[in-house]
Write a protein that holds these residues in place. Sequence first.
Motif, PDB file in Angstrom:
ATOM      1  N   LEU A   1      -6.796   9.774   2.175  1.00 46.44           N
ATOM      2  CA  LEU A   1      -7.008   8.370   2.532  1.00 46.44           C
ATOM      3  C   LEU A   1      -6.268   7.540   1.476  1.00 46.44           C
ATOM      4  CD1 LEU A   1      -9.312   9.833   4.152  1.00 46.44           C
ATOM      5  CD2 LEU A   1     -10.707   7.803   3.773  1.00 46.44           C
ATOM      6  N   ASP A   2      -6.199   8.083   0.258  1.00 49.36           N
ATOM      7  CA  ASP A   2      -5.391   7.571  -0.860  1.00 49.36           C
ATOM      8  C   ASP A   2      -3.917   7.863  -0.569  1.00 49.36           C
ATOM      9  OD1 ASP A   2      -4.158   6.980  -3.237  1.00 49.36           O
ATOM     10  OD2 ASP A   2      -5.153   8.551  -4.388  1.00 49.36           O
ATOM     11  N   ASP A   3      -3.120   6.914  -0.216  1.00 48.50           N
ATOM     12  CA  ASP A   3      -3.495   5.532  -0.002  1.00 48.50           C
ATOM     13  C   ASP A   3      -2.984   5.111   1.366  1.00 48.50           C
ATOM     14  OD1 ASP A   3      -4.337   2.886  -0.530  1.00 48.50           O
ATOM     15  OD2 ASP A   3      -2.367   2.362  -1.248  1.00 48.50           O
ATOM     16  N   ARG A   4      -3.016   6.115   2.297  1.00 48.11           N
ATOM     17  CA  ARG A   4      -2.497   5.778   3.621  1.00 48.11           C
ATOM     18  C   ARG A   4      -3.358   4.711   4.259  1.00 48.11           C
ATOM     19  NH1 ARG A   4      -0.632  11.081   4.884  1.00 48.11           N
ATOM     20  NH2 ARG A   4      -2.773  11.757   5.200  1.00 48.11           N
TER      21      ARG A   4
ATOM     22  N   GLY B   1       6.414   7.078  -3.120  1.00 50.11           N
ATOM     23  CA  GLY B   1       6.473   7.531  -4.519  1.00 50.11           C
ATOM     24  C   GLY B   1       5.423   7.045  -5.508  1.00 50.11           C
ATOM     25  N   GLU B   2       4.335   6.414  -5.046  1.00 45.71           N
ATOM     26  CA  GLU B   2       3.377   5.890  -6.028  1.00 45.71           C
ATOM     27  C   GLU B   2       2.735   6.997  -6.843  1.00 45.71           C
ATOM     28  OE1 GLU B   2      -0.474   4.468  -7.691  1.00 45.71           O
ATOM     29  OE2 GLU B   2      -0.120   6.123  -6.305  1.00 45.71           O
ATOM     30  N   GLU B   3       2.483   8.132  -6.206  1.00 46.15           N
ATOM     31  CA  GLU B   3       1.769   9.219  -6.895  1.00 46.15           C
ATOM     32  C   GLU B   3       2.640   9.924  -7.929  1.00 46.15           C
ATOM     33  OE1 GLU B   3      -1.305   9.625  -6.645  1.00 46.15           O
ATOM     34  OE2 GLU B   3      -1.992   9.019  -4.660  1.00 46.15           O
ATOM     35  N   THR B   4       3.944   9.640  -7.929  1.00 47.20           N
ATOM     36  CA  THR B   4       4.825  10.385  -8.833  1.00 47.20           C
ATOM     37  C   THR B   4       5.727   9.488  -9.679  1.00 47.20           C
ATOM     38  OG1 THR B   4       6.292  10.634  -6.930  1.00 47.20           O
ATOM     39  CG2 THR B   4       4.907  12.532  -7.490  1.00 47.20           C
TER      40      THR B   4
ATOM     41  N   GLY C   1       0.869  -1.175   0.000  1.00 50.14           N
ATOM     42  CA  GLY C   1       0.000   0.000   0.000  1.00 50.14           C
ATOM     43  C   GLY C   1       0.901   1.218   0.000  1.00 50.14           C
ATOM     44  N   HIS C   2       0.558   2.248  -0.756  1.00 54.88           N
ATOM     45  CA  HIS C   2       1.521   3.363  -0.822  1.00 54.88           C
ATOM     46  C   HIS C   2       1.297   4.383   0.288  1.00 54.88           C
ATOM     47  CE1 HIS C   2      -0.895   6.510  -3.022  1.00 54.88           C
ATOM     48  NE2 HIS C   2      -1.443   5.507  -3.655  1.00 54.88           N
ATOM     49  N   ALA C   3       2.434   4.795   0.864  1.00 57.00           N
ATOM     50  CA  ALA C   3       2.418   5.692   2.015  1.00 57.00           C
ATOM     51  C   ALA C   3       2.396   7.156   1.599  1.00 57.00           C
ATOM     52  CB  ALA C   3       3.653   5.438   2.873  1.00 57.00           C
TER      53      ALA C   3
ATOM     54  N   VAL D   1      -2.622  -2.817  -2.823  1.00 59.24           N
ATOM     55  CA  VAL D   1      -3.819  -2.409  -2.080  1.00 59.24           C
ATOM     56  C   VAL D   1      -3.918  -0.899  -2.201  1.00 59.24           C
ATOM     57  CG1 VAL D   1      -4.972  -2.392   0.161  1.00 59.24           C
ATOM     58  CG2 VAL D   1      -3.559  -4.358  -0.497  1.00 59.24           C
ATOM     59  N   ASP D   2      -4.920  -0.458  -2.924  1.00 60.15           N
ATOM     60  CA  ASP D   2      -5.044   0.983  -3.188  1.00 60.15           C
ATOM     61  C   ASP D   2      -6.520   1.349  -3.238  1.00 60.15           C
ATOM     62  OD1 ASP D   2      -4.406   3.639  -3.844  1.00 60.15           O
ATOM     63  OD2 ASP D   2      -2.884   3.049  -5.302  1.00 60.15           O
ATOM     64  N   VAL D   3      -6.783   2.630  -3.251  1.00 61.87           N
ATOM     65  CA  VAL D   3      -8.168   3.102  -3.341  1.00 61.87           C
ATOM     66  C   VAL D   3      -8.625   3.078  -4.792  1.00 61.87           C
ATOM     67  CG1 VAL D   3      -7.913   4.542  -1.302  1.00 61.87           C
ATOM     68  CG2 VAL D   3      -7.426   5.497  -3.559  1.00 61.87           C
ATOM     69  N   THR D   4      -9.955   3.061  -4.976  1.00 60.30           N
ATOM     70  CA  THR D   4     -10.469   3.142  -6.336  1.00 60.30           C
ATOM     71  C   THR D   4     -11.670   4.073  -6.402  1.00 60.30           C
ATOM     72  OG1 THR D   4     -11.072   1.856  -8.289  1.00 60.30           O
ATOM     73  CG2 THR D   4     -12.124   1.207  -6.225  1.00 60.30           C
TER      74      THR D   4
HETATM   75 ZN   LIG Z   1      -3.293   5.694  -4.634  1.00 66.19          ZN
END
Ligand SMILES: [Zn+2]
Length: 345
Positions: free
Chosen positions: A168-171, A200-203, A61-63, A223-226
């Motif tokens: 909440l994405d994606d903590r 770094g998932e968002e970038t 899950g990305h922090a 595991v991420d939001v959708t």
């Molecule tokens: Zn995300």
Amino acid sequence: MNREFLYELLETGSVSGNETELEKKIYDYMKDKADLVTVDELGCVTAVLNPAAPFKVLAAGHADEIGLMVSAVGSDGTLMATKIGGIYPTTYPGHKVRIYTKNGILYGAVANSRDIAKNADLKVSDLRIDIGAKDKEDALRYVELGDTVTFDTGVRELLNGYVTGRALDDRIGAFIVMEALAEAKKKGAAVGCYAAATTGEETTGNGAYFTASRVKPDIAVAVDVTYTSDNCGISEALTGDVAVGKGPVLCNNPSIHKKVNSLLRDCARRLGMAVQTEAASGQTGTDGDTMHLTGAGVPFALVSIPLRYMHNPDEVGSLKDIQECIDLLAEFFASLTADTDLKPF
Ligand SMILES: [Zn+2]
């Protein structure tokens, strides 16, 4: 689940590239819950069960969160910013923000006016953050170029177990993989279980790349939001009928491994848990895409948490969905055996 720890994570700033404070909290939290906890050079924390086991499953899950980065300071002392990840510039004017400086959090208000409010094409370069500085010199006593910025919005509980907050994405995903690992230990998981809070998932996707390349898992689960199709959501035809409060979401797309998906469905069935189904036409836009293409290739699936108003100052999710994602993933960790065969025929 430890709701207090979840809310503590959600109150912590973790703009992509600046996740250290959040990762430290996760590291400390997992120290007595896993067999081993590691941190890499980026700050990605990985908690492990059965580190000597040859068969390995990695859930990530990305922090990190989206936000802004201070790019320049005007002669009037206001801050200019560039975007970090997929922000909507129009959501910033009129809001309080936090600037994460080397001396702690500084607060600012994003300038707004009738003209700004009417500008639907507002760009990030149009934003000006007022920190109360007298001029450029005064501002630069407190702020450095490169400092990151988030909305100053806290976590609030809504009706019926719904919760609202920033990013909440994606903590919540990073929280879910850690809680699931702790649960899997109690369930006696036998294979190597790895839970990672990636950077770094968002970038750039660097955290998922570093982590999966190092772990070399046999299976990966992102595991991420959708996005949802409820409450101002997106078209059901594009991604499926997905709503907050109706359970974890499994994804169908060309790269997601069908057997891993069906193993997850079997777990949900055993738990008597409803799962939702979403569709993605190409890549998933998550750490799953990155982990999939590391090493000799890694079969992967995506467990998504339904989320309203993604990348807005106040996203809305459900504590029930979060708990069910934890339960599903814990069951998945605990159900795998070293002879799990993923070949389709
Ligand atoms: Zn995300």
